[in-house]
Design a protein around this motif. Structure first.
Motif, PDB file in Angstrom:
ATOM      1  N   MET A  41       0.986  -1.082  -0.078  1.00 26.65           N
ATOM      2  CA  MET A  41      -0.010  -0.019   0.159  1.00 26.65           C
ATOM      3  C   MET A  41       0.870   1.284  -0.148  1.00 26.65           C
ATOM      4  O   MET A  41       1.646   1.362   0.892  1.00 26.65           O
ATOM      5  CB  MET A  41      -0.779  -0.202   0.994  1.00 26.65           C
ATOM      6  N   LEU A  42       0.751   2.111  -1.019  1.00 26.57           N
ATOM      7  CA  LEU A  42       1.412   3.288  -1.072  1.00 26.57           C
ATOM      8  C   LEU A  42       1.210   4.261  -0.132  1.00 26.57           C
ATOM      9  O   LEU A  42      -0.042   4.606   0.126  1.00 26.57           O
ATOM     10  CB  LEU A  42       1.343   3.846  -2.679  1.00 26.57           C
ATOM     11  N   LYS A  43       1.953   4.948   0.718  1.00 24.67           N
ATOM     12  CA  LYS A  43       1.764   6.013   1.526  1.00 24.67           C
ATOM     13  C   LYS A  43       2.387   7.421   1.074  1.00 24.67           C
ATOM     14  O   LYS A  43       3.459   7.410   1.384  1.00 24.67           O
ATOM     15  CB  LYS A  43       2.187   5.505   2.955  1.00 24.67           C
ATOM     16  N   PRO A  44       1.630   8.302   0.680  1.00 20.48           N
ATOM     17  CA  PRO A  44       2.217   9.459   0.214  1.00 20.48           C
ATOM     18  C   PRO A  44       2.593  10.340   1.287  1.00 20.48           C
ATOM     19  O   PRO A  44       2.116  10.027   2.736  1.00 20.48           O
ATOM     20  CB  PRO A  44       0.742  10.038  -0.634  1.00 20.48           C
ATOM     21  N   PRO A  45       3.546  11.432   1.309  1.00 21.21           N
ATOM     22  CA  PRO A  45       3.772  12.129   2.574  1.00 21.21           C
ATOM     23  C   PRO A  45       2.651  13.010   3.111  1.00 21.21           C
ATOM     24  O   PRO A  45       1.760  13.030   2.435  1.00 21.21           O
ATOM     25  CB  PRO A  45       4.824  13.048   1.907  1.00 21.21           C
ATOM     26  N   THR A  46       2.705  13.236   4.402  1.00 27.73           N
ATOM     27  CA  THR A  46       1.536  13.851   5.030  1.00 27.73           C
ATOM     28  C   THR A  46       1.401  15.377   4.267  1.00 27.73           C
ATOM     29  O   THR A  46       2.406  16.039   3.876  1.00 27.73           O
ATOM     30  CB  THR A  46       2.047  14.214   6.406  1.00 27.73           C
ATOM     31  N   HIS A  47      -0.010  15.733   4.112  1.00 21.60           N
ATOM     32  CA  HIS A  47      -0.199  17.086   3.378  1.00 21.60           C
ATOM     33  C   HIS A  47      -1.499  17.625   3.858  1.00 21.60           C
ATOM     34  O   HIS A  47      -2.300  16.855   4.748  1.00 21.60           O
ATOM     35  CB  HIS A  47      -0.358  16.735   1.850  1.00 21.60           C
ATOM     36  N   SER A  48      -1.645  18.923   3.656  1.00 21.33           N
ATOM     37  CA  SER A  48      -2.665  19.676   4.198  1.00 21.33           C
ATOM     38  C   SER A  48      -4.134  19.165   3.361  1.00 21.33           C
ATOM     39  O   SER A  48      -4.047  18.201   2.493  1.00 21.33           O
ATOM     40  CB  SER A  48      -2.560  21.147   4.302  1.00 21.33           C
ATOM     41  N   SER A  49      -4.987  19.500   4.136  1.00 22.12           N
ATOM     42  CA  SER A  49      -6.379  19.254   3.145  1.00 22.12           C
ATOM     43  C   SER A  49      -6.458  20.177   1.777  1.00 22.12           C
ATOM     44  O   SER A  49      -7.363  20.033   1.088  1.00 22.12           O
ATOM     45  CB  SER A  49      -7.583  19.669   4.297  1.00 22.12           C
ATOM     46  N   ASN A  64       4.714  20.236  -4.009  1.00 15.86           N
ATOM     47  CA  ASN A  64       6.295  20.048  -4.033  1.00 15.86           C
ATOM     48  C   ASN A  64       6.723  18.749  -3.401  1.00 15.86           C
ATOM     49  O   ASN A  64       7.375  17.805  -3.830  1.00 15.86           O
ATOM     50  CB  ASN A  64       7.162  21.148  -3.568  1.00 15.86           C
ATOM     51  N   ASN A  65       6.183  18.586  -2.342  1.00 13.79           N
ATOM     52  CA  ASN A  65       6.701  17.579  -1.552  1.00 13.79           C
ATOM     53  C   ASN A  65       6.120  16.177  -2.069  1.00 13.79           C
ATOM     54  O   ASN A  65       6.633  15.280  -2.197  1.00 13.79           O
ATOM     55  CB  ASN A  65       5.989  17.612   0.167  1.00 13.79           C
ATOM     56  N   LEU A  66       4.614  16.237  -2.497  1.00 13.00           N
ATOM     57  CA  LEU A  66       4.069  14.938  -3.222  1.00 13.00           C
ATOM     58  C   LEU A  66       4.724  14.795  -4.568  1.00 13.00           C
ATOM     59  O   LEU A  66       4.726  13.457  -4.676  1.00 13.00           O
ATOM     60  CB  LEU A  66       2.618  15.253  -3.347  1.00 13.00           C
ATOM     61  N   LEU A  67       5.198  15.671  -5.413  1.00 11.57           N
ATOM     62  CA  LEU A  67       5.666  15.446  -6.643  1.00 11.57           C
ATOM     63  C   LEU A  67       7.190  14.918  -6.228  1.00 11.57           C
ATOM     64  O   LEU A  67       7.496  14.127  -7.184  1.00 11.57           O
ATOM     65  CB  LEU A  67       5.853  16.632  -7.511  1.00 11.57           C
ATOM     66  N   ASN A  68       7.782  15.337  -5.401  1.00  8.63           N
ATOM     67  CA  ASN A  68       9.215  14.693  -5.065  1.00  8.63           C
ATOM     68  C   ASN A  68       9.158  13.235  -4.668  1.00  8.63           C
ATOM     69  O   ASN A  68       9.809  12.371  -5.060  1.00  8.63           O
ATOM     70  CB  ASN A  68       9.844  15.523  -3.997  1.00  8.63           C
ATOM     71  N   TRP A  69       8.096  13.082  -3.935  1.00 12.91           N
ATOM     72  CA  TRP A  69       7.738  11.588  -3.482  1.00 12.91           C
ATOM     73  C   TRP A  69       7.271  10.804  -4.770  1.00 12.91           C
ATOM     74  O   TRP A  69       7.839   9.597  -5.072  1.00 12.91           O
ATOM     75  CB  TRP A  69       6.692  11.468  -2.407  1.00 12.91           C
ATOM     76  N   PHE A  70       6.440  11.421  -5.630  1.00 11.18           N
ATOM     77  CA  PHE A  70       5.984  10.691  -6.893  1.00 11.18           C
ATOM     78  C   PHE A  70       7.219  10.285  -7.757  1.00 11.18           C
ATOM     79  O   PHE A  70       7.321   9.170  -8.445  1.00 11.18           O
ATOM     80  CB  PHE A  70       5.075  11.603  -7.549  1.00 11.18           C
TER      81      PHE A  70
END
Length: 278
Positions: free
Chosen positions: A1-9, A43-49
């Motif tokens: 199960m993929l777990k993206p970094p924590t992010h806001s709503s 930015n954080n989510l695309l870095n993770w991607f």
């Protein structure tokens, strides 16, 4: 199960198909106007991607009736009136541009924009740096910065001049006028496809699924070639830079090129594997 970094709503994440990641700008009441928090999340989510080998394509869309209305002008005004704004330094020190997308060139994974309703200002800047842009037949687009005393400075000026030509780019940038989806497709050439507004996201997912039917090594190496084509002054420089790129080394030494050629010889569908980390 993929777990993206924590992010806001302010950002929603999902996985609409195998190997496909989706980011949804989630400030619909503000027409998804960009905030520092939203930009940091993207930015954080695309870095993770970029680092997640099992994800090969990202779709970026917006909740509600508009993809992105650009910058939060009220917040910008407050910074200006308070003497807290330093736009020139911000441009230079922001390598990924508006929304962490408009000047992003580190990733060789395809980005698809599902531009529901259209976009304004920085939202258009983001679209111009996506590889594929799908929008609805009701969509509108504008670069109205000059009407507010500011400029579109995060990459759209050279990109739009390149795809549309100087005069048409000037029409959007100097007049600040709004154009239709059909104009964006037929005259200004920064849209790939216009569909009924109810089909925008579904079409983006369908196109993403078509991409992931291809070798991820070959797709990512090809995108690196497109990026380099825009960065180098002539064809020969771009070809040589592409040949020596990390993506080319992985492509020609990897398992997927062997699988693709073998599958062709055996008259069967290839079975691709996740690309090796660069």
């Amino acid at each position: 199960m993929l777990k993206p970094p924590t992010h806001s709503s302010e950002i929603e994440v999902s996985f609409p198909a195998e190997h496909v990641f989706q980011l949804t700008l989630n400030r619909p009441k503000s027409l998804n106007a960009m905030t520092p928090q939203m930009e940091a999340d993207i930015n954080n989510l695309l870095n993770w991607f970029d680092e997640e080998q099992s994800l090969w394509v990202v779709i970026i869309t917006g909740a509600g009736r508009l993809f992105c209305a650009g910058a939060d002008l009220k917040a910008w005004s407050n910074r200006q009136q308070g003497g807290q704004s330093n736009e020139q330094e911000g441009i230079v020190t922001s390598p990924h541009g508006f929304g962490a997308v408009s000047r992003r060139s580190v990733s060789s994974k395809p980005m698809i924009a599902a531009a529901n309703g259209g976009a304004y200002g920085g939202g258009v800047e983001m679209l111009l740096n996506c590889d594929l842009v799908i929008t609805g037949d009701d969509a509108q687009f504008a670069l109205p910065e000059v009407k507010r005393g500011v400029i579109a400075s995060q990459g759209v000026i050279p990109r739009l001049a390149k795809v549309a030509g100087h005069q048409l780019a000037s029409e959007m940038l100097l007049l600040g006028r709004t154009i239709t989806a059909r104009e964006a497709l037929d005259r200004f050439h920064f849209i790939n496809c216009v569909v009924p507004k109810s089909a925008v996201l579904a079409t983006a997912v369908e196109w993403a699924q078509q991409i992931v039917q291809n070798s991820p090594d070959a797709v990512q190496c090809t995108k690196r070639g497109l990026i380099l084509a825009g960065q180098h002054g002539n064809i020969e420089q771009a070809v040589i830079a592409h040949a020596w790129s990390p993506e080319s080394k992985r492509e020609y030494k990897g398992a997927n090129i062997k699988e693709g050629l073998k599958a062709f010889s055996e008259k069967r569908k290839p079975v691709w594997t996740n690309p090796a980390k660069l």
